[in-house]
Design an enzyme around this catalytic site. Sequence first.
Site, PDB file in Angstrom:
ATOM      1  N   MET A  26     -40.458 -34.682  16.739  1.00  0.00           N
ATOM      2  CA  MET A  26     -41.658 -34.729  17.693  1.00  0.00           C
ATOM      3  C   MET A  26     -41.463 -33.116  18.241  1.00  0.00           C
ATOM      4  SD  MET A  26     -42.454 -38.571  18.473  1.00  0.00           S
ATOM      5  CE  MET A  26     -41.333 -39.003  19.710  1.00  0.00           C
ATOM      6  N   GLY A  32     -29.430 -30.570  18.938  1.00  0.00           N
ATOM      7  CA  GLY A  32     -29.362 -31.300  18.108  1.00  0.00           C
ATOM      8  C   GLY A  32     -30.118 -31.460  16.797  1.00  0.00           C
ATOM      9  N   HIS A  33     -31.309 -31.166  17.034  1.00  0.00           N
ATOM     10  CA  HIS A  33     -32.362 -30.897  15.965  1.00  0.00           C
ATOM     11  C   HIS A  33     -32.003 -29.733  15.065  1.00  0.00           C
ATOM     12  CE1 HIS A  33     -35.217 -32.846  19.036  1.00  0.00           C
ATOM     13  NE2 HIS A  33     -35.322 -33.770  18.200  1.00  0.00           N
TER      14      HIS A  33
HETATM   15  O1  PAF Z   1     -36.838 -39.286  16.259  1.00  0.00           O
HETATM   16  C1  PAF Z   1     -37.865 -38.904  16.076  1.00  0.00           C
HETATM   17  O2  PAF Z   1     -38.176 -37.632  16.867  1.00  0.00           O
HETATM   18  C2  PAF Z   1     -39.340 -39.665  15.802  1.00  0.00           C
HETATM   19  O3  PAF Z   1     -39.148 -41.020  15.881  1.00  0.00           O
HETATM   20  C3  PAF Z   1     -39.594 -39.293  14.241  1.00  0.00           C
HETATM   21  C4  PAF Z   1     -38.593 -39.788  13.450  1.00  0.00           C
HETATM   22  C5  PAF Z   1     -39.947 -37.638  14.092  1.00  0.00           C
HETATM   23  C6  PAF Z   1     -40.884 -39.931  13.958  1.00  0.00           C
HETATM   24  O4  PAF Z   1     -41.904 -39.668  14.685  1.00  0.00           O
END
Ligand code: PAF
Length: 282
Positions: A26, A32-33
């Site tokens: 999001m 972490g991402h």
């Molecule tokens: O973990 C997240 O950021 C959200 O729940 C996801 C998996 C992108 C779904 O909107």
Amino acid sequence: MIIIRTIAELRDHLDHFKHPAFVPTMGNLHDGHLALVRQAKPLGDVVVVSIFVNRLQFLPHEDFDTYPRTWEADCEALDAAGCDVVFAPSEKELYPEPQGFTIQPPSEIANILEGHFRPGFFVGVCTVVMKLFACVGPRVALFGKKDYQQLLVIKRMVRQFALPIEVIGGTTLRAADGLALSSRNNYLNPSQRLEAVQLSQTLQSIAQAVRAGSTDLESLEQQAMDDLAHRGWQPDYLTVRRRSNLQAPTPDQITPLVMHTGLVVLGAAKLGSTRLIDNLEI
Ligand code: PAF
């Protein structure tokens, strides 16, 4: 790295690849991402990251409107981490009409813990993830283990719908003091940021007690909730569960599950108006 905003364009582009690796997000990205993106790199012939703040998974009183949108910084970081395609659809593109069809995950896994405190959350998550899967057609998809229940729910969705996708969990990254990295940490003021580490420390002490042979989980959990509450937190849950299904273990299951690393301690608590979650595998 290219930025794509429509499903048609995404499909056209991904036609040239056999093995997309996908990291849904999001936005408001942290290390972490980015670690998930690096982990994805050798797993596919193209790495796709989606940035979409999904209204369906927010309750009416939650932070959808104020959820931080940090587009420029996100794109810069993704480019540096090796992302090939950013898929950033508008709400109109992903939900051109009211989303009448939704994915209803089974209550025994989706109405407990996060699902209990955020009713409808996993319907929103599963629905958007299913839709993003339909857009990207990934062969592998990566989700952070910090959202432990989300990972489990999505793994089960993929299995039960026989989607040809391998779902992989990425290790939770932590700040030097142990606080799990999260987009919502940005909401903490400096004194809350210092206090925030108590959540992971509380999980650590529960995990240590269980490893040391404690089987009275109820007292352990209650004590931990009381301790956090005395420090000014509003805990939703601190609980030891089976990793496989997030159900509470029976007393006689605890020792064998500890021996087979089958438990996880999960917690969610509010500090001021910021709700933090974390977990630790035991
Ligand atoms: O973990 C997240 O950021 C959200 O729940 C996801 C998996 C992108 C779904 O909107």
